[in-house]
Motif scaffolding. Sequence first.
Motif, short mmCIF file in Angstrom:
data_model
loop_
_atom_site.label_atom_id
_atom_site.label_comp_id
_atom_site.label_asym_id
_atom_site.label_seq_id
_atom_site.Cartn_x
_atom_site.Cartn_y
_atom_site.Cartn_z
N ALA A 1 -31.12 -5.25 -39.04
CA ALA A 1 -32.01 -5.22 -37.96
C ALA A 1 -32.40 -6.87 -37.60
O ALA A 1 -32.63 -7.24 -36.74
N ILE A 2 -32.61 -7.46 -38.85
CA ILE A 2 -32.97 -9.02 -38.88
C ILE A 2 -31.71 -9.70 -38.53
O ILE A 2 -31.83 -10.49 -37.59
N ALA A 3 -30.51 -9.25 -38.81
CA ALA A 3 -29.36 -9.84 -38.33
C ALA A 3 -29.25 -9.79 -36.92
O ALA A 3 -28.84 -10.76 -36.23
N TYR A 4 -29.69 -8.53 -36.22
CA TYR A 4 -29.39 -8.37 -34.67
C TYR A 4 -30.17 -9.28 -34.12
O TYR A 4 -30.05 -9.94 -33.11
N ARG A 5 -31.55 -9.38 -34.81
CA ARG A 5 -32.57 -10.19 -34.13
C ARG A 5 -32.13 -11.65 -34.02
O ARG A 5 -32.03 -12.31 -33.11
N ILE A 6 -31.48 -12.34 -35.31
CA ILE A 6 -30.92 -13.68 -35.20
C ILE A 6 -29.86 -13.71 -34.39
O ILE A 6 -29.82 -14.89 -33.51
N MET A 7 -28.98 -12.77 -34.13
CA MET A 7 -27.67 -12.91 -33.25
C MET A 7 -28.33 -12.82 -31.90
O MET A 7 -28.03 -13.84 -31.04
N GLN A 8 -29.63 -12.26 -31.48
CA GLN A 8 -30.20 -12.31 -30.19
C GLN A 8 -30.56 -13.69 -29.92
O GLN A 8 -30.50 -14.17 -28.69
N ASP A 9 -31.35 -14.17 -30.99
CA ASP A 9 -32.03 -15.46 -30.61
C ASP A 9 -31.01 -16.69 -30.69
O ASP A 9 -31.31 -17.71 -29.82
N HIS A 10 -29.62 -16.37 -31.03
CA HIS A 10 -28.50 -17.38 -30.87
C HIS A 10 -27.83 -17.06 -29.54
O HIS A 10 -26.94 -17.89 -29.35
N GLY A 11 -28.11 -16.13 -28.87
CA GLY A 11 -27.37 -15.66 -27.49
C GLY A 11 -26.10 -15.05 -27.92
O GLY A 11 -25.14 -15.16 -27.07
N GLY A 12 -26.13 -14.42 -28.96
CA GLY A 12 -24.71 -13.71 -29.44
C GLY A 12 -24.60 -12.49 -29.52
O GLY A 12 -25.81 -11.85 -29.27
N THR A 13 -23.68 -11.77 -30.03
CA THR A 13 -23.81 -10.33 -30.16
C THR A 13 -23.49 -9.89 -31.53
O THR A 13 -22.74 -10.58 -32.15
N ILE A 14 -23.51 -8.54 -31.99
CA ILE A 14 -22.92 -8.15 -33.34
C ILE A 14 -22.50 -6.70 -33.07
O ILE A 14 -23.33 -6.01 -32.38
N GLN A 15 -21.38 -6.29 -33.55
CA GLN A 15 -20.79 -5.24 -33.35
C GLN A 15 -20.17 -4.76 -34.48
O GLN A 15 -19.51 -5.39 -35.35
N VAL A 16 -20.37 -3.31 -34.77
CA VAL A 16 -19.76 -2.54 -35.93
C VAL A 16 -18.95 -1.51 -35.40
O VAL A 16 -19.49 -0.73 -34.57
N SER A 17 -17.89 -1.45 -36.17
CA SER A 17 -16.83 -0.37 -35.88
C SER A 17 -16.18 0.10 -37.29
O SER A 17 -16.20 -0.43 -38.02
N SER A 18 -16.37 1.66 -37.38
CA SER A 18 -16.03 1.95 -38.63
C SER A 18 -15.53 3.59 -38.60
O SER A 18 -15.93 4.20 -37.46
N ALA A 19 -15.14 4.11 -39.56
CA ALA A 19 -14.30 5.60 -39.53
C ALA A 19 -14.75 5.77 -40.94
O ALA A 19 -14.45 5.12 -41.66
N PRO A 20 -15.07 7.00 -41.34
CA PRO A 20 -15.08 7.61 -42.75
C PRO A 20 -13.77 7.48 -43.62
O PRO A 20 -12.78 7.83 -42.93
N GLY A 21 -13.63 6.61 -44.56
CA GLY A 21 -12.41 6.64 -45.39
C GLY A 21 -11.62 5.34 -44.81
O GLY A 21 -10.50 5.09 -45.45
N SER A 22 -12.03 4.75 -43.53
CA SER A 22 -11.06 3.80 -43.05
C SER A 22 -11.65 2.14 -43.21
O SER A 22 -11.18 1.50 -42.50
N GLY A 23 -12.78 2.12 -43.86
CA GLY A 23 -13.39 0.84 -43.99
C GLY A 23 -14.22 0.30 -42.67
O GLY A 23 -14.33 1.29 -41.70
#
Length: 469
Positions: free
Chosen positions: A422-444
Amino acid sequence: MFRPAPITTFIRGIPYRLIASVVLILAIVVSVILLLSLEHDKLLLQGFGDDRPLPRELFPALWQSRRDLIMVTLLMFLVSAIGIAAVITWLHYDSTRRTLEEVKGLARNILQSIPTGILTINRDGVITAVNPTAEAVLKRASADLLGNAYETAFAEGETIREVLDSALRRHRHMSQKDLPYDSADRQARTIRVSTAELTGDGGERAGVILQAQDITDWLALEQRVRVAEKLAALHTLSAGVAHELRNPLSAMDLNLHLLEEELRDSGMAGGQGARYLHVLNAECRRLSVILDNFMKFAHPGSLDLHEVDMTALIEHVAALMQFEAEERKVRLELDVEQPVPCVMGDETAISQVLLNIVVNALHAMPNGGLCRIGARAQDSDGKRWVALSVTDTGIGITKQELSRVFEPFYTTKPGGTGLGLAIAYRIMQDHGGTIQVSSAPGSGTTVVMTFPAAARQPQPIAQPVSLAS
């Protein structure tokens, strides 16, 4: 241009204009011929006076002249009718052809301009129309679709084939249904599909029309908006809670120290009481750390913006995490494409985000594995961006957990506060950037952070950065 199909009846099908034109021309021609015939007879009779009797052979000649006149009149009528019919038919054909071309052109332009993918099949299941948007959504070229049966164009088990099967064979249609779609580039996407009956001019079934729209990016944006709304609602609450808890916690910590000194002075510092005090002091320190995270989440503070060398920052974070990675039997690798542009941001805040992500990656691999930190420049929407990625080979995240990873206080780790991402998301917002997570069980899991690049570009580095343990 598109009008309702006209209702054709027998009376409306009669070419009134053609009949009127032929009758008018015929009347004119007959009138002219009669006038000429009368003048001819008048000239023949002028040579005979009252004292000269009319020859008997003259009357058959006059009747023969009348018959010839009738034949010529009929012949001219037929020629005139055929000529007029040919001219009107050609004009009607030319007008119909031009109208048809305009309608076809308009229909083609409308089909190509619709921002929704359109695909049609006839009653036999043959694909008859595909617009450019459908090609982009389905990741298929029109040359591979048009004229082919949909069973041939789409393999068994594919989403589109099942949808068309249901619509064409079982007459079961759907409206605005979101379905997973694995395109040819192996990227999991979500498409919104609708089907409808395609009918002919007589109202009979002529096939099926399918509408498809790629909403993957739209759903991701919707998810980010929901997370941002939740974060905004919790900012004020977190600040208030942290402020209200800070004072009693400080009082508890102070009184614990006073109690410890008093017990020490009275000679009662040992035994079970000392262990109780140790536990209380440790828990107070943990609460203080949690409150610090609360304050960082609610008020991340003013950023010290300056040009940040992303290559040096990544090397620094990798060096910090190298020892812990070795302890957890994790191989730490860097994959940095040179040159990487500088980022206008706060180096401490960016390091905090990257450290948090790397720590999560290490914790997701209890039996060891690979953690790769990557960086590369990319262009999007006419802007220059720097993309940092952290990829692990860990246990992965379920779809339900993935939708909540940025929610404050949500965590799957024992003892976690749920505020790191949540803090990382807030920091990325303050920098005008984005953060995205992609995942699947067992696939990293892969976490991608994008930052706007600074105006000045760094000089290329001769050798790429590489680090492995």
